[in-house]
Design a protein around this motif. Sequence first.
Motif, PDB file in Angstrom:
ATOM      1  N   LEU A  68      33.257  39.892  44.045  1.00 43.73           N
ATOM      2  CA  LEU A  68      32.936  38.503  43.714  1.00 43.73           C
ATOM      3  C   LEU A  68      34.195  37.678  43.462  1.00 43.73           C
ATOM      4  O   LEU A  68      34.238  36.483  43.783  1.00 43.73           O
ATOM      5  N   THR A  83      35.511  36.147  46.522  1.00 39.24           N
ATOM      6  CA  THR A  83      34.829  34.948  47.018  1.00 39.24           C
ATOM      7  C   THR A  83      35.204  33.703  46.212  1.00 39.24           C
ATOM      8  O   THR A  83      34.706  32.608  46.501  1.00 39.24           O
ATOM      9  N   SER A 127      32.617  36.873  37.045  1.00 31.86           N
ATOM     10  CA  SER A 127      32.194  37.943  37.936  1.00 31.86           C
ATOM     11  C   SER A 127      31.557  39.087  37.156  1.00 31.86           C
ATOM     12  O   SER A 127      30.549  39.666  37.576  1.00 31.86           O
ATOM     13  N   SER A 129      29.901  32.385  46.515  1.00 29.42           N
ATOM     14  CA  SER A 129      29.885  33.475  45.523  1.00 29.42           C
ATOM     15  C   SER A 129      28.463  33.844  45.133  1.00 29.42           C
ATOM     16  O   SER A 129      28.107  35.031  45.067  1.00 29.42           O
TER      17      SER A 129
END
Length: 467
Positions: free
Chosen positions: A290, A293, A300, A359
Amino acid sequence: MMSNTLSNDETGAQADAAAVRKAKRFILLVAVISALGGALFGYDTGVISGALLFMTPHFGLTPFLEGLVTSSLLLGAAAGALLGGRIADRAGRRPMLIGAAVVFVVGTLGSALTPDIPILVISRVVLGLAVGAASVVVPLYISEMAPAQVRGRLVTFNELMIVTGQLVAYIVNALLAEAGAWRWMIGLATIPAVLLGVGMLFLPDSPRWYAGKRRFDEARGVLHRARSHDEAEQELAQITAVNDHEPGTSGWRELRSRWLRRVFFIGIGLAVVQQITGVNTIIYFAPTLLTRTGLGEVASIVATISIGAISVLAAFVGLLLMDRVGRRPLLITGQAGVTVCLVLLGLAFLLPGGASWVSYLTLGLMVIYMAFQQSSVSTVTWLMITELFPLKIRGFAMGVAILVLWLTNFLVALVFPPMVAAIGGSATFWVFAAMGIGSLMFSVRFVPETKGRSLEELETDMRQRYA
């Protein structure tokens, strides 16, 4: 006279009903205490996802060392699975779980207090020994204790505890993320480890292990605690008949039998199928993925809680469906869903990073992936590995199958960070999707249905089918 007769009948019925309630409470207690091993399995595999973000700058980990730290537990788990199965066959399921609890404590404290990378890796290998042993012996113990009609639900309860342990790990990671307290993240696993060891001191070994050692009086005693009188005697007769037909406990040499080779092959195949589509890369590396992204580190870690939450919910759904729709259709449906999600994840990683919607799209696909995986593929795999193998090689064969499972897990976790760095997230997830197609073909071709029959009935059926 009529009144006395009715009174006696009613008294007998009440006594039988009370015995059944007592047996159900006993089986539930067995499942809850032993499944603490599953919770530890889940916590110790899940906690690294958050701890790794803080261990990396602390120790200066490269992508290879990240993979090594993560996968060292899995290498230990592979050895623990094989050793745990063999020891459980010889010494018993209960002593093996008590020993695993002690090793859990030692490995956890070593990992939490480590001063450097070599001791961290060694401690995680030791911790892996306990994880591997528990991954074999907990479902084995529950399946041998449970009545046939609820065996699926009770063994799947262990899978529910595994994903609950992962969810607790994600929550602990989120709570301690601001402080970066990775040592506390890891060290808190000592609490359920102590509870497992103490709880197992008050439980018996499984009736099938006693019977395999020709200790039939003890087997009868356990069955009468866990069944009604008639069910206990009927089940003991089945167990005794199987032991008389093929006495003894053995290992590799038994695979000279054609039907055992076929069953062994299916069990090994299921172990590979459960791991080869990369489920644990999501569990171990979701926060890392994550952040690629564009999501922040703490965000995250917090977002990963949703993966743990859906895993718990999905495992509970699987628990409800397992003894209703059957193992085989649930497995095939789940594998199809997993494969589609992997294709879509590959597409998501082609999108430009930095936008929050990318995300959250990636996170949403991970959540759907885990829903399919935990409601079907993982739950069916762990259950069927306990059901397929005959008593005389059950611990050994489960140990080998789960050894293969952990080795597959180890290899996937070890190569995943360098693979993503080399070919990108898209190509990596499409490789997993190709593995998903192969897994689906294997299940359609080879996996049998095991729902609703005792372990002894399954053994007789497979001996006849694959002879």
